[in-house]
Design an enzyme around this catalytic site. Sequence first.
Site, PDB file in Angstrom:
ATOM      1  N   CYS A 408     -24.799  -6.374 -50.275  1.00 22.79           N
ATOM      2  CA  CYS A 408     -23.288  -5.367 -50.652  1.00 22.79           C
ATOM      3  C   CYS A 408     -24.677  -3.919 -50.388  1.00 22.79           C
ATOM      4  CB  CYS A 408     -22.412  -5.468 -51.868  1.00 22.79           C
ATOM      5  SG  CYS A 408     -23.316  -5.971 -53.121  1.00 22.79           S
ATOM      6  N   HIS A 452     -21.213  -5.703 -57.859  1.00 23.20           N
ATOM      7  CA  HIS A 452     -21.141  -5.095 -55.865  1.00 23.20           C
ATOM      8  C   HIS A 452     -21.791  -3.752 -56.148  1.00 23.20           C
ATOM      9  CE1 HIS A 452     -19.361  -4.676 -52.505  1.00 23.20           C
ATOM     10  NE2 HIS A 452     -18.406  -3.630 -52.848  1.00 23.20           N
ATOM     11  N   ASP A 468     -16.125   1.542 -49.639  1.00 22.69           N
ATOM     12  CA  ASP A 468     -16.888   0.425 -49.298  1.00 22.69           C
ATOM     13  C   ASP A 468     -17.150  -0.418 -48.082  1.00 22.69           C
ATOM     14  OD1 ASP A 468     -18.200  -1.996 -49.704  1.00 22.69           O
ATOM     15  OD2 ASP A 468     -16.482  -2.739 -51.431  1.00 22.69           O
TER      16      ASP A 468
END
Length: 650
Positions: A408, A452, A468
Site C-alpha cells: 500500500c 494501511h 485509495d
Amino acid sequence: MLPLLLALAPHVERLPVWLTLSWLACAAGAYARARWRRPGLPPQRAGKLGAALRLLESRTLKLLLALAGVAGVLLQYGTVIGPSGGIALLVFLSGVKLLELEGPRDRLALLFVGCFLLTARFLDAQGLPTAAWMTLAALSLVAGMAAVQNPTAPWREHGALAAKLMLLGLPVALLLFLLFPRISGPLWSLPHPNAARTGLSDIMAPGRISRLIQSDELVFRAEFAGAQPDSSALYWRGPVLWDFDGFAWRIDHPLPAVPPVASVRGAPTHYSVTLEPHQRPVLLGMPEHPPEVTPPIQSRLGPDLHWQMREPAAHRLRYEADAWLDFSLDPELTPGRRARALALPDGGNPRARALARDWRQRLGNDAAIVEAALTMIRTQGYAYTLTPPTLGADAVDEFLFATRRGFCEHYAGAFVFLMRAAGTPARVVTGYQGGELNPLGRYWIIRGRDAHAWAEVWLAGRGWVRTDPTAAVAPFRVERGIQAALPAGERVGGGVILDGAWMRPLALGWDLVNNHWNQWVLGYNQERQRQFLARLAPWLTHGGGIFWGLGAGAGLLALAALWRLWPRGAGGQSDPASRAYARFCARLARRGLARSAAETPEAYARRVADQRPDLALAVDHITALYLALRYGGQGAAKDLHQAVKRFRPS
C-alpha cells in the site's frame, strides 16, 4: 523457596541471564545447606556435604556476594532504584538471603519480599494470564506464611487456609476497588525507556508498512453505538504526510494549530476506542470532522485531521467520540497549503513526471486525472504483494514502469507523486483500514496487520477527497482484509491465524474476555467509576457520597465479620468441637443429667456412667473425641459431630 520462585518467574524475561542463574545457584546452595543440617543424615554423607557447604556459613562470603550483586546491577542498569534496577537488586538479594535462613523471622521476611515482587510484576503486564499466575503465586506465598507458623501440618492444610484467607479478603478488595476514589492516570503502568512498540510513525518509506503488517499485535478495539459499518468504510486515520524527499514521505514541520475548516452533513457516528499503549502522541479513530471526545484528553485535531496528544500514549486509553463521515474539508485551500500539497523534489523520476504532464495536457480536469491514475493501476498488470523488489534512486519510476509489484505504501506514494506532478494537490494519509468484527461482543479488533496508507486529493468544490489506489489493484484488501488480498503462498506473520471452524470462535471468545478485563478492571478510571456509581446509587457521585459509601460498605463488612465470629450454638460456644459437645450435654440434661458449671468433661462422663450404665460406652467415646479435638488438636470434628448426632438417650 517454591512460593518465592513462583513470584519471581514472570520477572525472568526482563532480568539478565546472569542474575537468574545467580538466584538459582543461591537457591540450590540453600537447599543443600538445609539437607546437610537435617537430623538423621548418615555421618558419611554429612561429612561429604559439610566439606562442600561449610563455606556457605561464612559471613564474609555472603557480604562479598551481596556487594558483587550490587555492582552487577549497577553495571547492567546504571542504577539500583526504579522499576528495573530496584527490582533486579531485590531479586538478587532475595537469593543471597536464602543462604542464611535460620528461623521463622527470616522465612517470613523473604515471603514478604515475594509479595512485593509479585506486585511489582504488574508494572510491566496487567493481562489476564498475568493476573491468573499472580493469583497462584499469592496463594502460595500465603500458604508459605501459614507453613512458617505451623510447620508440622500437611501442605494441604496450608493451601486450604491460604485459600480461605484470600476469599475472606476478597470482599474488602472488591469494595476498595469499586469505591475508592480513582486517581488520574494509570495505577500500575510506568513508562520504561525500552517500552516503545511497533506502530505508525511520521515517516513512510517503501517497506515500512509492509514490515508493520507482519505484526499480529493488538492496536486498538472500537465499538459503535448503532449499526455496524461495513469494513470497507473503516479508515482509521493516523499521521498525515505532506513532504517528500525523493525516497520517503514525512512530516517536516507540523501545520499551524488551527481548527479544521469543514462543513458536515447528516447525523454523527458515535463510537468508543480502547487504544493500546504505543508510545507515540497519536490518537487513532475516524475523526473525519472534529470529534467530541469523552472523557477529555489533552489533544488537538490539526487542520488536516491529524489527531495528536501532548504526551505519548504510554498506557491504555479509552475514549468515546462523535464523528461525521459525510463532510467537506477545506473547501478553499490556502496558498501555503496548496504549495505544500504540490511540492516535489527537484529532478528524479522523469517518466512519472512526463506521464503526469501528458494527463494534464490531455485531460485538464483534476477529477479526470485522478480517474486516469486509478485506471492505469487497475488495468496495467500491477500486483499487490508483501515482498516487492528493492527500488533504486528513481523509486517511483521503477515501481510504475518496471516492477509493478508493491504494497500500500508503494501505491499511495506513487499516486500522490503523480497527482502533484500533474498539478493536483495531494497528500499521503497513514493509519489502519478495516479490522475484524467480533460478533460475540459487537466490536472491531484492529491489529498491526491492518496498517494501511492511502491518498487524499483536493478537488475544487469538494475539498479533500479520500482516494485509495490500493483498492484499485486489490479491492479485496478493503472489502475483506489483508489476507484475502495477498497472492497465493503469502501470509501475514506475527502470530498463528486461527481459521478453523471451532478455533476462530474460541479465539474471539478469549478476546471478548480480555476486552471486558481491559474495560472494567484495567480501564476502571474516574469516568468509569462515576458511570458505575451513578447506576448503583446516584447520590454516591455527589459531594462526599463516595466516602459515605466506603464507610457504609466497611460497616457492613465489619458486621458480617462480627456475625461470623460471634459465639453461636448451644452453650454459646464458637468452635465446632465445643458446639457439638454442648449439644451432647443438652441432650443429657433433658434426661435429668445436667452438667454443673464446675464439672470437667471427664468427671461429668464418670457421673453419667454411674447413673446410666447403658450410656457409658457412648458417653466415654464422645468425651474422648471432644478432649482430643479441644485440647490435643487431634482427630476430626466430623467424627465428633457424627457421634453426637447418633447419640439419642432414652
